[in-house]
Design a protein around this motif. Structure first.
Motif, PDB file in Angstrom:
ATOM      1  N   GLU A 178      62.186 -49.946  84.236  1.00 15.17           N
ATOM      2  CA  GLU A 178      61.098 -50.720  84.847  1.00 15.17           C
ATOM      3  C   GLU A 178      60.651 -51.872  83.957  1.00 15.17           C
ATOM      4  N   SER A 238      64.193 -55.677  89.815  1.00 22.00           N
ATOM      5  CA  SER A 238      65.437 -55.261  90.453  1.00 22.00           C
ATOM      6  C   SER A 238      65.906 -56.336  91.420  1.00 22.00           C
ATOM      7  N   ARG A 294      54.049 -45.963  79.392  1.00 19.53           N
ATOM      8  CA  ARG A 294      53.239 -46.291  80.560  1.00 19.53           C
ATOM      9  C   ARG A 294      52.371 -45.114  80.967  1.00 19.53           C
ATOM     10  N   LYS A 351      56.626 -59.113  88.956  1.00 16.10           N
ATOM     11  CA  LYS A 351      56.653 -59.285  90.398  1.00 16.10           C
ATOM     12  C   LYS A 351      55.307 -59.811  90.923  1.00 16.10           C
ATOM     13  N   ALA A 381      59.739 -46.275  77.633  1.00 14.15           N
ATOM     14  CA  ALA A 381      58.918 -47.158  78.458  1.00 14.15           C
ATOM     15  C   ALA A 381      58.101 -46.339  79.440  1.00 14.15           C
ATOM     16  N   ALA A 405      54.122 -51.224  84.593  1.00 10.84           N
ATOM     17  CA  ALA A 405      55.468 -51.573  84.160  1.00 10.84           C
ATOM     18  C   ALA A 405      55.625 -53.079  84.190  1.00 10.84           C
ATOM     19  N   SER A 406      56.316 -53.631  83.195  1.00 12.49           N
ATOM     20  CA  SER A 406      56.413 -55.096  83.136  1.00 12.49           C
ATOM     21  C   SER A 406      57.194 -55.631  84.332  1.00 12.49           C
ATOM     22  N   ARG A 407      58.038 -54.794  84.887  1.00 11.98           N
ATOM     23  CA  ARG A 407      58.740 -55.185  86.107  1.00 11.98           C
ATOM     24  C   ARG A 407      57.730 -55.505  87.217  1.00 11.98           C
ATOM     25  N   VAL A 420      66.280 -52.299  84.460  1.00 14.03           N
ATOM     26  CA  VAL A 420      65.668 -52.070  85.769  1.00 14.03           C
ATOM     27  C   VAL A 420      65.232 -50.609  85.858  1.00 14.03           C
ATOM     28  N   ASP A 440      63.587 -56.502  94.226  1.00 11.78           N
ATOM     29  CA  ASP A 440      62.350 -57.222  93.897  1.00 11.78           C
ATOM     30  C   ASP A 440      62.560 -58.725  94.099  1.00 11.78           C
ATOM     31  N   ARG A 500      66.149 -43.303  95.127  1.00  8.27           N
ATOM     32  CA  ARG A 500      65.667 -44.622  95.516  1.00  8.27           C
ATOM     33  C   ARG A 500      66.687 -45.330  96.411  1.00  8.27           C
TER      34      ARG A 500
END
Lengths: 267, 171
Positions: free
Chosen positions: A185, A189, B7, B20, B3, B14-16, A182, A192, A260
């Motif tokens: 990235e 998360s 990027r 999403k 990562a 980001a693949s996150r 997480v 999310d 965060r």
């Protein structure tokens, strides 16, 4: 009148940790003094017995009970480590059609009148009859998911199906979280996942090697004080009992993580 | 860290975030009460109607569901290659025949000019139909049709106001 809570543990997708979650929550609740019955509704693919280490003690199963070959009490396996925890195992040689939703309801009513305060149902993967059976007698639902696209999509489908089955306000367990991914990235998360599914968060369980070890041995990880995942399951059990327990902190590391958390107010 | 650097250097998402965004899109379809087969049928029917009046770049036609604030909107982006020369005549015929279904009709009053202007591939018709989720049977109750014709010669033909799509408005 029976007041025991009946909670179905479901996910849609297979392999996200339903059975492990059921076993650990059951064990943790029993440790806290609750009288707990676990029902393995995954007929034909039983595994809850194995995760609990009770596989060698099965004489009768759920199909034997509904087909009246034995009394309910004869089929319940008492956990010797935790006498107020019992398991009603699934049949291994039959399929989902061996039990009907009506029979499930009867069975659950019997367990409630036997004084079980928590009845947890391990739902099979999928949305077919196994799902309908497992949800039939439930009054609450817990959805287990992983921070991963297919698991979240299936969880969303389950939310809709539960609603159709009059099981509103399911709560969410995000299982197998890998905090360092997480942070990189490369994994969604908890926030999310929660934002997408928009249901109440019940708990966060980190991906943990200790779970593999405990499954190997048939000893639920919630029995292990040191394991982070065990701690997570115990926290969830406490929340189920109505306690307000803060969510586990996973070190997101560094200033950004703290920032965060500060900004989003997520603990 | 890698990562992050990756990027930063490649400017890839980001693949996150990719996960999403992809999920949000797919769930929009999953959650809408319009099954893909019905959506496809809407697409072909809308296309057939549009095709009578304008030449469409069929490959670039987009028809998507958008969900915001609890309502579902059907968004269509239809690149027009050329307006048919007999569009006005067809329109009159169509109105006479009480053409059904939600559709965009050409706003051009002067076919000759429209034909030349229509060669502009930038012409796009965007149709927005909200509230579709609950009203499949009245597919385009609130259809709003706008044409962005660059020729600037577009005048609303009186006949076009008689189109069947309820509260449709030209912009």
């Amino acid at each position: 009148m029976a007041t025991g809570r009946v909670i179905v543990v479901t996910s849609g997708k297979g392999g996200v940790g339903k059975t492990t979650t059921t076993a650990n929550l059951g064990m943790a609740l029993a440790t806290m003094g609750e009288k707990v019955a676990l029902i393995d509704a995954d007929i034909g693919l039983r595994n809850l017995d194995l995760i609990l280490g009770l596989e060698n003690r099965i004489v009768y199963d759920i199909v034997d009970v509904v087909e009246k070959r034995c009394k309910l009490r004869q089929a319940l396996i008492k956990d010797k480590r935790m006498p107020n925890l019992v398991l009603l195992p699934a049949a291994q040689t039959r399929d989902k059609s061996a039990v009907t939703p009506e029979q499930m309801k009867e069975l659950i009513a019997d367990l409630q009148s036997d004084g079980f305060g928590f009845i947890l149902i391990d739902c099979p993967a999928g949305i077919e009859q196994g799902f309908r059976n497992a949800t039939a007698g439930a009054t609450e639902a817990v959805i287990v998911t992983n921070p991963e696209v297919s698991a979240v999509r299936d969880a969303d489908r389950i939310v809709g199906l539960l609603e159709a089955a009059e099981l509103r306000n399911p709560s969410l367990i995000v299982n197998r979280l890998r905090p360092h991914l997480v942070k990189n990235e490369t994994m969604m998360s908890v926030e999310d996942v929660q934002e997408i599914l928009n249901i109440k968060l019940l708990g966060i369980v980190p991906d943990d090697e200790a779970i593999i070890n405990s499954s190997n041995r048939g000893e639920p990880v919630s029995l292990h004080e040191a394991a982070k995942s065990g701690q997570a399951y115990r926290n969830i059990a406490r929340r189920l009992r109505g306690e307000d327990v803060p969510f586990l902190q996973f070190d997101e590391g560094g200033l950004m993580g703290r920032l965060r958390r500060f900004l989003t107010g997520v603990r | 860290m890698f990562a992050f650097l990756d990027r930063f250097l490649s400017r890839s998402e980001a693949s996150r975030d990719t996960a999403k965004n992809r999920l949000k899109l797919v769930l929009m379809q999953d959650r809408s009460v319009i099954p893909p087969a019905v959506l496809e049928r809407i697409r072909t029917e809308v296309l057939a109607v549009l095709h009578r009046y304008v030449e469409i770049d069929q490959g670039a036609l987009e028809l998507n569901l958008d969900r915001s604030e609890g309502s579902v909107a059907l968004l269509a982006s239809v690149p027009i290659v050329r307006v048919r020369e007999d569009a006005t005549q067809l329109l009159a015929d169509a109105v006479a025949a009480d053409a059904a279904a939600a559709t965009a009709v050409p706003s051009e009053g002067a076919p000759a000019e429209a034909a030349s202007a229509g060669a502009d591939a930038d012409s796009v018709i965007e149709a927005v139909a909200t509230g579709l989720a609950g009203a499949l049977s009245e597919t385009a109750a609130d259809a709003q049709v706008g044409t962005e014709a660059t020729a600037g010669e577009a005048e609303a033909d009186d006949a076009s106001l008689a189109r069947p799509a309820g509260e449709a408005a030209l912009t």
